[in-house]
Design a protein around this motif. Sequence first.
Motif, PDB file in Angstrom:
ATOM      1  N   ALA A 110      -0.027  -1.502  -3.866  1.00 43.02           N
ATOM      2  CA  ALA A 110      -1.140  -0.575  -4.016  1.00 43.02           C
ATOM      3  C   ALA A 110      -2.379  -1.168  -3.363  1.00 43.02           C
ATOM      4  CB  ALA A 110      -1.404  -0.285  -5.490  1.00 43.02           C
ATOM      5  N   ARG A 111      -3.161  -0.314  -2.722  1.00 42.72           N
ATOM      6  CA  ARG A 111      -4.421  -0.746  -2.113  1.00 42.72           C
ATOM      7  C   ARG A 111      -5.506   0.249  -2.485  1.00 42.72           C
ATOM      8  NH1 ARG A 111      -3.035  -0.449   3.810  1.00 42.72           N
ATOM      9  NH2 ARG A 111      -1.588   1.094   2.974  1.00 42.72           N
ATOM     10  N   VAL A 112      -6.663  -0.272  -2.819  1.00 38.77           N
ATOM     11  CA  VAL A 112      -7.790   0.561  -3.247  1.00 38.77           C
ATOM     12  C   VAL A 112      -9.013   0.205  -2.425  1.00 38.77           C
ATOM     13  CG1 VAL A 112      -6.908   0.854  -5.581  1.00 38.77           C
ATOM     14  CG2 VAL A 112      -8.400  -1.074  -5.071  1.00 38.77           C
ATOM     15  N   ALA A 113      -9.878   1.195  -2.223  1.00 36.86           N
ATOM     16  CA  ALA A 113     -11.088   0.987  -1.424  1.00 36.86           C
ATOM     17  C   ALA A 113     -12.182   1.897  -1.939  1.00 36.86           C
ATOM     18  CB  ALA A 113     -10.809   1.269   0.056  1.00 36.86           C
ATOM     19  N   PRO A 114     -13.432   1.501  -1.754  1.00 37.44           N
ATOM     20  CA  PRO A 114     -14.541   2.333  -2.211  1.00 37.44           C
ATOM     21  C   PRO A 114     -14.870   3.482  -1.261  1.00 37.44           C
ATOM     22  CG  PRO A 114     -15.381   0.316  -1.260  1.00 37.44           C
ATOM     23  CD  PRO A 114     -13.884   0.195  -1.251  1.00 37.44           C
ATOM     24  N   GLN A 115     -14.185   3.551  -0.123  1.00 37.79           N
ATOM     25  CA  GLN A 115     -14.438   4.615   0.843  1.00 37.79           C
ATOM     26  C   GLN A 115     -13.134   5.336   1.144  1.00 37.79           C
ATOM     27  OE1 GLN A 115     -14.883   1.317   1.774  1.00 37.79           O
ATOM     28  NE2 GLN A 115     -12.944   1.084   2.878  1.00 37.79           N
ATOM     29  N   ALA A 116     -13.200   6.383   1.949  1.00 38.23           N
ATOM     30  CA  ALA A 116     -12.017   7.203   2.206  1.00 38.23           C
ATOM     31  C   ALA A 116     -10.937   6.426   2.937  1.00 38.23           C
ATOM     32  CB  ALA A 116     -12.406   8.445   3.016  1.00 38.23           C
ATOM     33  N   VAL A 117     -11.327   5.506   3.793  1.00 44.80           N
ATOM     34  CA  VAL A 117     -10.360   4.754   4.586  1.00 44.80           C
ATOM     35  C   VAL A 117      -9.830   3.584   3.770  1.00 44.80           C
ATOM     36  CG1 VAL A 117     -10.009   3.438   6.688  1.00 44.80           C
ATOM     37  CG2 VAL A 117     -11.545   5.404   6.691  1.00 44.80           C
ATOM     38  N   VAL A 118      -8.524   3.548   3.578  1.00 41.60           N
ATOM     39  CA  VAL A 118      -7.886   2.468   2.828  1.00 41.60           C
ATOM     40  C   VAL A 118      -7.123   1.599   3.817  1.00 41.60           C
ATOM     41  CG1 VAL A 118      -6.320   1.879   0.975  1.00 41.60           C
ATOM     42  CG2 VAL A 118      -7.696   3.950   0.814  1.00 41.60           C
ATOM     43  N   SER A 119      -7.661   0.436   4.124  1.00 43.76           N
ATOM     44  CA  SER A 119      -7.041  -0.457   5.093  1.00 43.76           C
ATOM     45  C   SER A 119      -7.373  -1.886   4.728  1.00 43.76           C
ATOM     46  CB  SER A 119      -7.543  -0.153   6.511  1.00 43.76           C
ATOM     47  OG  SER A 119      -7.114  -1.144   7.414  1.00 43.76           O
ATOM     48  N   SER A 120      -6.361  -2.740   4.743  1.00 41.16           N
ATOM     49  CA  SER A 120      -6.595  -4.152   4.446  1.00 41.16           C
ATOM     50  C   SER A 120      -7.520  -4.792   5.464  1.00 41.16           C
ATOM     51  CB  SER A 120      -5.260  -4.905   4.404  1.00 41.16           C
ATOM     52  OG  SER A 120      -4.426  -4.402   3.386  1.00 41.16           O
ATOM     53  N   SER A 121      -7.536  -4.279   6.693  1.00 42.41           N
ATOM     54  CA  SER A 121      -8.389  -4.854   7.724  1.00 42.41           C
ATOM     55  C   SER A 121      -9.853  -4.500   7.530  1.00 42.41           C
ATOM     56  CB  SER A 121      -7.918  -4.393   9.111  1.00 42.41           C
ATOM     57  OG  SER A 121      -8.022  -2.994   9.228  1.00 42.41           O
ATOM     58  N   THR A 122     -10.133  -3.507   6.686  1.00 40.90           N
ATOM     59  CA  THR A 122     -11.525  -3.122   6.443  1.00 40.90           C
ATOM     60  C   THR A 122     -11.956  -3.415   5.021  1.00 40.90           C
ATOM     61  OG1 THR A 122     -10.834  -0.844   5.961  1.00 40.90           O
ATOM     62  CG2 THR A 122     -11.501  -1.344   8.224  1.00 40.90           C
ATOM     63  N   GLY A 123     -11.203  -4.292   4.339  1.00 45.26           N
ATOM     64  CA  GLY A 123     -11.670  -4.774   3.041  1.00 45.26           C
ATOM     65  C   GLY A 123     -11.045  -4.136   1.826  1.00 45.26           C
ATOM     66  N   ALA A 124      -9.970  -3.378   1.969  1.00 44.58           N
ATOM     67  CA  ALA A 124      -9.316  -2.808   0.795  1.00 44.58           C
ATOM     68  C   ALA A 124      -8.745  -3.934  -0.072  1.00 44.58           C
ATOM     69  CB  ALA A 124      -8.209  -1.844   1.214  1.00 44.58           C
ATOM     70  N   SER A 125      -8.701  -3.685  -1.376  1.00 49.23           N
ATOM     71  CA  SER A 125      -8.119  -4.653  -2.312  1.00 49.23           C
ATOM     72  C   SER A 125      -6.737  -4.195  -2.728  1.00 49.23           C
ATOM     73  CB  SER A 125      -9.012  -4.780  -3.560  1.00 49.23           C
ATOM     74  OG  SER A 125     -10.268  -5.329  -3.237  1.00 49.23           O
ATOM     75  N   ALA A 126      -5.846  -5.154  -2.930  1.00 44.77           N
ATOM     76  CA  ALA A 126      -4.494  -4.847  -3.378  1.00 44.77           C
ATOM     77  C   ALA A 126      -4.444  -4.818  -4.899  1.00 44.77           C
ATOM     78  CB  ALA A 126      -3.516  -5.876  -2.837  1.00 44.77           C
ATOM     79  N   LYS A 127      -3.424  -4.144  -5.422  1.00 41.27           N
ATOM     80  CA  LYS A 127      -3.168  -4.126  -6.859  1.00 41.27           C
ATOM     81  C   LYS A 127      -1.661  -4.241  -7.087  1.00 41.27           C
ATOM     82  CE  LYS A 127      -5.461  -1.028  -9.396  1.00 41.27           C
ATOM     83  NZ  LYS A 127      -6.565  -1.643 -10.192  1.00 41.27           N
ATOM     84  N   ASP A 128      -1.297  -4.964  -8.125  1.00 43.07           N
ATOM     85  CA  ASP A 128       0.104  -5.015  -8.513  1.00 43.07           C
ATOM     86  C   ASP A 128       0.476  -3.686  -9.162  1.00 43.07           C
ATOM     87  OD1 ASP A 128       2.637  -5.983  -8.963  1.00 43.07           O
ATOM     88  OD2 ASP A 128       2.096  -7.096 -10.775  1.00 43.07           O
ATOM     89  N   VAL A 129       1.746  -3.311  -9.049  1.00 42.62           N
ATOM     90  CA  VAL A 129       2.221  -2.037  -9.588  1.00 42.62           C
ATOM     91  C   VAL A 129       3.268  -2.330 -10.642  1.00 42.62           C
ATOM     92  CG1 VAL A 129       3.258   0.199  -9.053  1.00 42.62           C
ATOM     93  CG2 VAL A 129       1.776  -0.922  -7.371  1.00 42.62           C
TER      94      VAL A 129
END
Length: 887
Positions: free
Chosen positions: A468-487
């Motif tokens: 899982a990846r979460v972001a404060p903006q519409a774009v969810v990308s690890s290269s732009t700072g999204a955070s991962a979450k365990d599921v």
Amino acid sequence: MTDLLSTPVRPADGSDAGVTLDDFRPDWSRVVDPGDEPTTADLARAHAEAERLLADHGVTYGADAPEGGAHAWRLDPVPVVLDEPEWTALDAALVQRAELLDAVLQDVYGARRLLTDQLLPPTTVLAHPGFLRQVDGLRMPGGRELVLTATDLVRDASGAWCAVADRTQAPSGAAYAMEDRRVVAQVMAGVYRQASIQRLGPFFHALRQALRDAAPRESDEPRVALLSSGPASETAFDQAYLASMLGLPLVEGGDLLVREGRVWMRGLDGLERVDVLLRRVDAEWCDPLDLRAGSRLGVPGLVRAVRAGTVSLVNPLGSSVLENPALLAYLPRLARTVLDQDLLLPSAATWWCGEDSARQHVLTNLARLVLLPTARGTDGGAVLGWTLGHRERADLAARIAAEPWAWVGQEPVGPAGPVVDGSPVGVGSDLTSADGVGPADLGPRAAVLRTFAVAHRSTYTVMAGGLARVAPQAVVSSSTGASAKDVWVLASSAEPAVEPADETPAETVVARIPATGISPRTAENLYWMGRYAERAEDRARVLRVVADRWDDFHARPASAGGRALAVLLASLVPDALPAGPTTSTATAATPDAAAGTPEGRAPDTVHPVAPTPPALRALALDPRLDGTVARSVRRMAGCAAAVRDQLSTDTFGPIARIERALRDERSRSRAPRSASSAADLRAVTAGLRPALDGVLEGLLAVAGIAAEGLVRDVGWRLLDAGRRVERAQHLVESLQATLVDQRPVAVDRLVLESVLTTHESVITARRRYQGGARVPQVLELLVLDRTNPRSLAYQLARLQEDLAAVPVAGASTDQRDHLLGDVVALVDELDPAAASVVGADGRRVRLAETLESMRWRLRSAADEIEKVHFVRPAPGQALEDLWDAPA
């Protein structure tokens, strides 16, 4: 805090009044007893601990670079929690989707009835760059073409799951998911132990079996390797950790060759057959002969080996055609035709602009849609229509009209606003809205869940969870700072809690390639990891002794201690002494030379001078300068990352702590403002000793893990050989700089004590020579004593033992062995008393000649080691067709 992926919290009365953002919040009652819910302080502590653990494990994302291009992996320790009924339905839908995609892949490279029957527009397949004619008609063993697949999911406004993308080229992220589980299980241990959670291990067991099943039928004991694009890949950690979990060699294109129609891995003692490659290199880069000319990531002739049926690629070449987002619009009718079933997992509403009606809809609604190129990595990525101004929108409409087949429009989905999965992303000039059109508030958070499925037996096994990846903006990308979450997928029947390490599959089902199992590239990285680790340790020990002497004697340069300090500074860095007639006229060593590559010798004499503040901090902390501690540590870490699959996972914690200690001290400003202020002179070493202590503790931990945690195979032998080469060179050059010149007794006593301290032998010397160690005793202890692990004789014996255990293919070792034999003979012939005799010029001439003979032979032997064991062929590439070249 909202949780946009967990199973929504329904009203207590069981009614279904619709889903709102308030329903998406962490519901700890599902996993812990009442009263045991984590507090805000608990979560803050868990977040800080997770950051530390990820750094200690060396978890990064992004391309590595000399100046630190990769960034730390971000992890939110609050898990995504999915209840069992919801997951059961989603699991079935993902299995159906994988089976459908597999059937489509078989058809487009086979009969192509889906195209001829107009169920799928031919342009979506034949014009897509992922469709490779070079592999048309080929079939994988085992009955499945699509072995591994990933699907990116979001929740729509009603809370239902919706697919936004399929990843079939070389799906990444499975190893990140396992790492996230390991970390969260530790930092949220109280909650984790109480929860009944389905495990991730079965997915990796199934992946191992799938790799065996994919092997050519003639392979009784398949040999499998993971083909990586190398440390420059954004997902280098994911690839290396996956290889380590599965027990596979991590290879690059240069490690492989095709000969007699087969793929072989270059080993230290010859070629080793490869039957299956788990591919993490995009298809077009896999073969410079048949695919992308000039590629240095692939293997020349790989396509021909695939066509000959002697090697299988997972996933097969050409599978990225399924990543075309245009296919999302046609999956419902394909499911009804191919599977005779309704599609269980809907996709985001998608319109392919290659159809007139769909293109018109997209152009009419450009301001509220997400625009996606049909081929990944082209046209800057996704475009958020509502961020475009009128002129930008008109330009985009013109591009779509010119190449309609290359674009799709997709309805934004997400309970808190639109969610876009991918990177990089092209957006307009205003992320809220250019002219009031489109959603101005993207909500508190966007989230994407990547699920994984692998072909297993007659169906697919889905990872019980995902990335899982979460972001404060519409774009969810690890290269732009999204955070991962365990599921966490809850299980109705309680399973025994296990340690996080037990999540990792235990048995090795896929056979490890026999013999050496490592390529010359891997061997070279292990060897240089040992050298850089020893180089950093040697320099740290020298700096620590010099810093202590500086603190004691820098204010009294005419004293015995001050003169001894001048000797040590001159041997360390010539800039520590002022220029002019008071310094030696001999050529002094460069900063890098003191780390193991000297080009000169020690000064003939050192006069009592008041030294200017030396660059001691730079020699320890500056990673931009060759020969510094920080530079050696960085290069050691780079070598370790390149051979992660060969090392214990515990190796990376000490390395991370070393880098953290250097970085923290580097961030403190302690530069002296002048050379005349006593306070500024004291500031030269302020904070340096604790930092160096931390470095040495970490380096000793790395050495201990290697000594006690690795089997004595070829890789360990090369790692140890690198240490022995570096330590032997450093010892000889240290003795050259400090023992050749005669000095007053009081000065010599301090110099010799410093040398013994630097080489970890001062306690033994004090115990053995209670009357005090003179030059003969120092030579006996540091050169001749084979029981001293710091002596030259000990290094030579270990080095010869290590090299004798390393296989050699074709190259002659005569010169290497001759040079090392000469150094051994020089050690055996050394008479400490005779070598300590001082000549009329105040120098120990015989000792100087012996040490110089040792020095150049050790240098030459190190060069021979590289020539014999690490010479790799130049990367293969296709020649340009000069007849078709423009005039």
